[in-house]
Structures are given as structure tokens and as C-alpha cells.
Design an enzyme around this catalytic site. Structure first.
Site, PDB file in Angstrom:
ATOM      1  N   HIS A   1      39.122  19.929 -39.584  1.00 27.73           N
ATOM      2  CA  HIS A   1      38.690  18.553 -39.827  1.00 27.73           C
ATOM      3  C   HIS A   1      38.964  18.244 -41.294  1.00 27.73           C
ATOM      4  CE1 HIS A   1      36.637  17.994 -35.909  1.00 27.73           C
ATOM      5  NE2 HIS A   1      36.515  19.311 -35.979  1.00 27.73           N
TER       6      HIS A   1
ATOM      7  N   ARG B   1      38.851  15.369 -42.496  1.00 27.94           N
ATOM      8  CA  ARG B   1      38.009  14.198 -42.800  1.00 27.94           C
ATOM      9  C   ARG B   1      38.803  13.008 -43.314  1.00 27.94           C
ATOM     10  NH1 ARG B   1      34.672  16.111 -39.550  1.00 27.94           N
ATOM     11  NH2 ARG B   1      32.967  17.421 -40.306  1.00 27.94           N
TER      12      ARG B   1
ATOM     13  N   HIS C   1      37.729  26.108 -29.479  1.00 25.61           N
ATOM     14  CA  HIS C   1      36.470  26.789 -29.831  1.00 25.61           C
ATOM     15  C   HIS C   1      35.657  27.347 -28.664  1.00 25.61           C
ATOM     16  CE1 HIS C   1      35.059  22.726 -29.014  1.00 25.61           C
ATOM     17  NE2 HIS C   1      35.374  22.260 -30.203  1.00 25.61           N
TER      18      HIS C   1
ATOM     19  N   ASN D   1      28.973  22.902 -33.169  1.00 26.18           N
ATOM     20  CA  ASN D   1      29.089  22.612 -31.757  1.00 26.18           C
ATOM     21  C   ASN D   1      30.487  22.979 -31.267  1.00 26.18           C
ATOM     22  OD1 ASN D   1      28.456  21.686 -29.209  1.00 26.18           O
ATOM     23  ND2 ASN D   1      29.096  19.593 -29.647  1.00 26.18           N
TER      24      ASN D   1
ATOM     25  N   ASP E   1      38.060  25.553 -37.020  1.00 24.67           N
ATOM     26  CA  ASP E   1      37.135  24.419 -36.843  1.00 24.67           C
ATOM     27  C   ASP E   1      36.448  24.078 -38.168  1.00 24.67           C
ATOM     28  OD1 ASP E   1      35.972  22.267 -35.628  1.00 24.67           O
ATOM     29  OD2 ASP E   1      34.810  23.419 -34.171  1.00 24.67           O
TER      30      ASP E   1
ATOM     31  N   HIS F   1      30.810  19.055 -44.365  1.00 27.19           N
ATOM     32  CA  HIS F   1      29.727  18.060 -44.383  1.00 27.19           C
ATOM     33  C   HIS F   1      29.054  18.112 -45.752  1.00 27.19           C
ATOM     34  CE1 HIS F   1      29.740  16.814 -40.186  1.00 27.19           C
ATOM     35  NE2 HIS F   1      29.912  18.076 -39.839  1.00 27.19           N
TER      36      HIS F   1
HETATM   37  O1  DOR Z   1      30.767  21.732 -35.208  1.00 27.97           O
HETATM   38  C1  DOR Z   1      31.412  20.711 -34.999  1.00 27.97           C
HETATM   39  N1  DOR Z   1      31.857  19.947 -36.007  1.00 27.97           N
HETATM   40  N2  DOR Z   1      31.659  20.354 -33.743  1.00 27.97           N
HETATM   41  C2  DOR Z   1      32.193  19.189 -33.432  1.00 27.97           C
HETATM   42  O2  DOR Z   1      32.331  18.905 -32.283  1.00 27.97           O
HETATM   43  C3  DOR Z   1      32.574  18.226 -34.485  1.00 27.97           C
HETATM   44  C4  DOR Z   1      32.791  18.896 -35.778  1.00 27.97           C
HETATM   45  C5  DOR Z   1      32.750  17.916 -36.914  1.00 27.97           C
HETATM   46  O3  DOR Z   1      33.534  16.963 -36.891  1.00 27.97           O
HETATM   47  O4  DOR Z   1      31.974  18.105 -37.856  1.00 27.97           O
HETATM   48 ZN    ZN Z   2      35.080  20.378 -31.019  1.00 31.18          ZN
HETATM   49 ZN    ZN Z   3      36.413  20.524 -34.229  1.00 29.44          ZN
END
Ligand code: DOR
Ligand code: ZN
Ligand code: ZN
Length: 420
Positions: free
Chosen positions: A57, A59, A227, A274, A301, A305
Site C-alpha cells: 500500500h 498510499r 495474504h 486484516n 502487505d 498508518h
Molecule cells: O491490514 C490491512 N491493511 N488489511 C486491509 O485489508 C487493508 C490494509 C490497509 O489498506 O491498511
Molecule cells: Zn487485503
Molecule cells: Zn493489502
């Protein structure tokens, strides 16, 4: 530009010198003596192909407080990565060709890693209307995915898989039955009961995967299951692999091989993602499945954040942890150095199979090969801390830990993009 790597150990080989010139590996032999612009004394460190992350990600666009193109690029090369598939759950969502082109150009401008955009399956990830996959592919999207969520409507999912098959894009699946997850925050089990946290049951993942596999097999689409966190999911995917060769590949992430729901006991939100960390038997089974290659790749993954979001109480904090910088080190530290995985496993799981899944040429450590390589010292340790991470976000479950397997050098197309 000529780069000389002195005393490296190419994967599976002995200590030697490696000369890199004009973007390719020009020579491999002990005692190379030529004028070079840069010489690195690497003292037995391991030389392997650079890593390709199938699941990051970035972002971008829109999430500058969590990560920027620049901070992501620096984090990636610190982790030994030279290409990364970016997930489309951004603001705005990566659902049109203009954003795909923008992403590719921005990463080119920074010039450290190649971004390989995955575009959304539905417009705005709203689950209503399919994106223009043919146009997205033309603009450079390498896959489509609804990652961050799943496509709830099975009929729409069928059309999505048919469309993706027609245009020749793989579908990366975040398979989840969101009704079964029902707002849970961690794995459902004894630990969630003890901690008083709402659980996400394993069936939320397996039911999601089963539906997606059935539809994909029916329409003949190429899918990649993201994942995987459960032993059951591995069995299900393996069954479909046997029945429908070439239909499906799958990935797990280092955290599912290293942590379990017991690690949530301190309520640290750096163990919240997740799918969630499962129990220790699933963790152990995943390590075995990776070793057997029932799981094809390890991806990160990487999900940055901000501190203020992750400081919320456990049930309220967002899912996700950063991981691109600790990816290789954590695998070397806990698996290679412990004799559980070999270097050849690492290369297949993190370098070769991701390239195969994306249809990219493999990188071999041999003369004439493209110089997309990483040098890692299996002994030398680094401490994971807010200061040692280049990512703008610091939500790592490894904070405070020392990891061996430090990346010393990352080289992309014959250019040094990271050096320790
Ligand atoms: O842990 C996760 N982070 N699972 C997700 O489905 C989304 C991802 C996120 O974009 O932060
Ligand atoms: Zn995911
Ligand atoms: Zn993801």
C-alpha cells in the site's frame, strides 16, 4: 557507470567479485581488477536478485500523511525491493487510466523503484460498477484488485473475473466474507474471548476464498489469492490448483509466519491487520506450506498508518502494519539463520515467483543478466526503530527488535539505489 562488488557470495556459490556495467552483470570471477566508479568491499555478504513485492500500500495518491512516493521508494530499496505492486485503496481510488499513469510517472521521477499499479475492480471501490479494465491495462496496470475489501456482489464478481480474463489481467483477491467478519478486530478464538475483543472467524477468509475460486474456475480467470493466514485456506487453494492447473497462485506475509493471536495480548495495534494473526497452529502450518510451495510467494502487505490513527484503542484502530523494510531481514533472521528456509527458498518466494506471476523476466546471478540485485549480510544486525525506518509510518510489529540480515546494497538496472 561501473560498479565492482568485491567478495560477495552469489546465491549458492562461493565468494567472488562481480562487475556491473551498463545495467547488466558484466563479469563474475574472483579478483576482478578494473577501474570502477564505485567499489564495495562486501566480505562474504550474499548476493541475490532484488525482491519484487506483490502487495504494497503506497498510499498514493492522496495519503501523504501515511506515505509519499518518495518515502515509499526509500523504504522499498531499504528492504531490497526494486518493484512493488501498489494497491488501489487510495484517495482517490486507482480506478482510471489517468491515475495509473500518474503513479507510474511519479515513481519514475523519484527513480528508485518501479511501481506496478494494481487498479480497482469497481469504480471508487464502491462495489457497483466495473472499472474499464482494458484502458487500465493499456495505461500500465498489472492487475486488478479490490484490496482493502472484497467484492460483495457475487454476480458482479463473476462479470469482473470474465472481464479481467478477456483483457488478460490477473485478479488479486482480498477474499473475505465481510458479513462474517462483522466488525471484528482480531482472530476469533480463545484469545479474543480472554481479551474481550470481537473476533474475525477463520470462515470469513475461507468462505471468501471458496466463492472466489469457484467463480474463477467457472469463468477461467487467472487469480492470485492475497495474504493467506490459515492452514485451511492453503488446503482449499491446493485443491483448486490440482483440479485447475494455472488457475490460481497465492501469497502469505512474514507476519503470519512469525506472530500469532497471542501477540495481540498486549493490545498493541501494531499486531492488528486484516486478515488477523491466527493461532499458533496456523502459523506453524503456514511455514510448512511455504516450504512445500503450497504457498507460492511471500509478499509484505506493507500498510502504513499514522501514529495518531494507530494510537486509537485496539478495536477502533485501522488494520495494517508496515513491512517492506523488514521483509527480507525478518525472513533471514528467523528462518534462514535458523535453518528452516534456505536462500533458494527466499529467492523463489520473494524474487522469482512474484516475477513469474507478473510475467516479468527472471533475474539470475550470471553474466549478461540485468543488474537488479541486492546484497544482504546474514550476520549483521540492525535495530528496527522509528529512526531506522524510511517509511513515513512506523507501525511495525518489529519495533525494538534487532534483526540480522541487513540489506547492504540495492542495485536497480545497474544503479545503486540504496547503500547502507
Ligand atoms: O491490514 C490491512 N491493511 N488489511 C486491509 O485489508 C487493508 C490494509 C490497509 O489498506 O491498511
Ligand atoms: Zn487485503
Ligand atoms: Zn493489502
Amino acid at each position: 557507470m561501473r560498479i565492482l562488488l568485491r567478495g560477495v557470495r552469489p546465491i549458492g556459490g562461493n565468494k567472488t567479485d562481480v562487475l556491473i556495467e551498463k545495467g547488466v552483470i558484466k563479469g563474475i570471477s574472483p579478483g576482478i581488477r578494473v577501474d570502477s566508479d564505485r567499489v564495495f568491499d562486501l566480505d562474504g555478504a550474499v548476493l541475490l536478485p532484488s525482491l519484487v513485492d506483490l502487495h504494497s500500500h503506497t498510499r498514493q495518491p492522496g495519503g501523504d500523511e501515511q506515505e509519499t512516493v518518495e518515502s515509499f521508494s526509500r523504504a522499498a530499496v531499504h528492504g531490497g525491493v526494486t518493484s512493488a505492486v501498489s494497491m488501489p485503496n487510495t484517495s482517490p481510488v486507482v480506478d482510471n487510466p489517468a491515475i495509473v499513469s500518474w503513479l507510474i510517472n511519479e515513481f519514475r521521477r523519484v527513480g528508485l523503484v518501479d511501481v506496478l499499479p494494481a487498479a480497482a475492480i469497481t469504480v471508487g471501490q464502491q462495489g457497483k460498477e466495473l472499472t474499464e479494465m482494458a484502458e487500465l491495462k493499456k495505461a500500465g496496470a498489472v492487475a486488478v484488485t479490490e484490496d482493502g475489501r472484497s467484492v460483495r456482489d457475487s454476480r458482479l464478481m463473476r462479470y469482473a473475473l470474465e472481464y479481467a480474463r478477456t483483457v488478460g489481467l490477473p485478479v488479486f483477491l482480498h477474499s473475505e466474507d465481510e458479513r462474517l467478519s462483522d466488525g471484528g478486530a482480531m482472530n476469533e478464538g480463545r484469545t479474543s474471548l480472554e481479551l474481550g475483543l470481537k473476533g474475525i472467524p477463520g470462515i470469513s477468509e475461507t468462505v471468501g476464498i471458496l466463492r472466489d475460486l469457484e467463480i474463477a474456475a467457472y469463468v477461467g480467470a487467472r487469480i492470485h489469492v492475497c495474504h493467506i493466514s490459515l492452514a485451511r485456506s492453503v488446503s482449499i487453494v491446493s485443491q483448486y490448483k490440482k483440479q485447475f492447473p494455472g488457475l490460481v497462485s497465492c501469497e502469505t506475509a512474514p507476519h503470519y509466519m512469525l506472530f500469532s493471536d497471542r501477540d495481540v495480548a498486549g493490545y498493541s495495534t501494531n499486531f492488528k491487520m486484516n486478515p488477523p494473526l491466527r493461532d499458533d497452529s496456523d502459523r506453524k502450518a503456514l511455514v510448512k506450506a511455504v516450504k512445500r510451495r503450497d504457498v507460492d510467494c511471500i509478499a509484505t502487505d506493507h500498510a502504513p498508518h499514522t501514529e495518531w490513527d494507530k494510537e486509537l484503542e485496539f478495536s477502533m484502530a485501522p488494520f495494517g502494519i508496515v513491512g517492506i523494510e523488514t521483509w527480507l531481514s525478518s525472513l533471514v533472521h528467523y528462518f534462514v539463520n535458523a535453518g528452516i528456509l534456505g536462500w533458494d527458498d527466499i529467492v523463489e518466494l520473494c524474487c522469482d515467483n512474484p516475477r513469474r506471476i507478473l510475467g516479468l523476466p527472471l533475474v539470475r546471478i550470471e553474466e549478461g543478466a540485468p543488474a537488479d540485485v541486492v546484497v544482504v549480510d546474514p550476520e549483521s544486525e540492525w535495530e528496527v526503530s522509528p529512526g531506522s525506518l524510511f517509511s513515513k509510518s512506523k507501525n511495525s510489529p518489529f519495533l525494538g527488535k534487532r534483526l540480522a540480515g541487513k540489506v547492504l546494497l540495492t542495485i536497480k538496472s545497474g544503479r545503486v539505489v540504496y547503500s547502507d
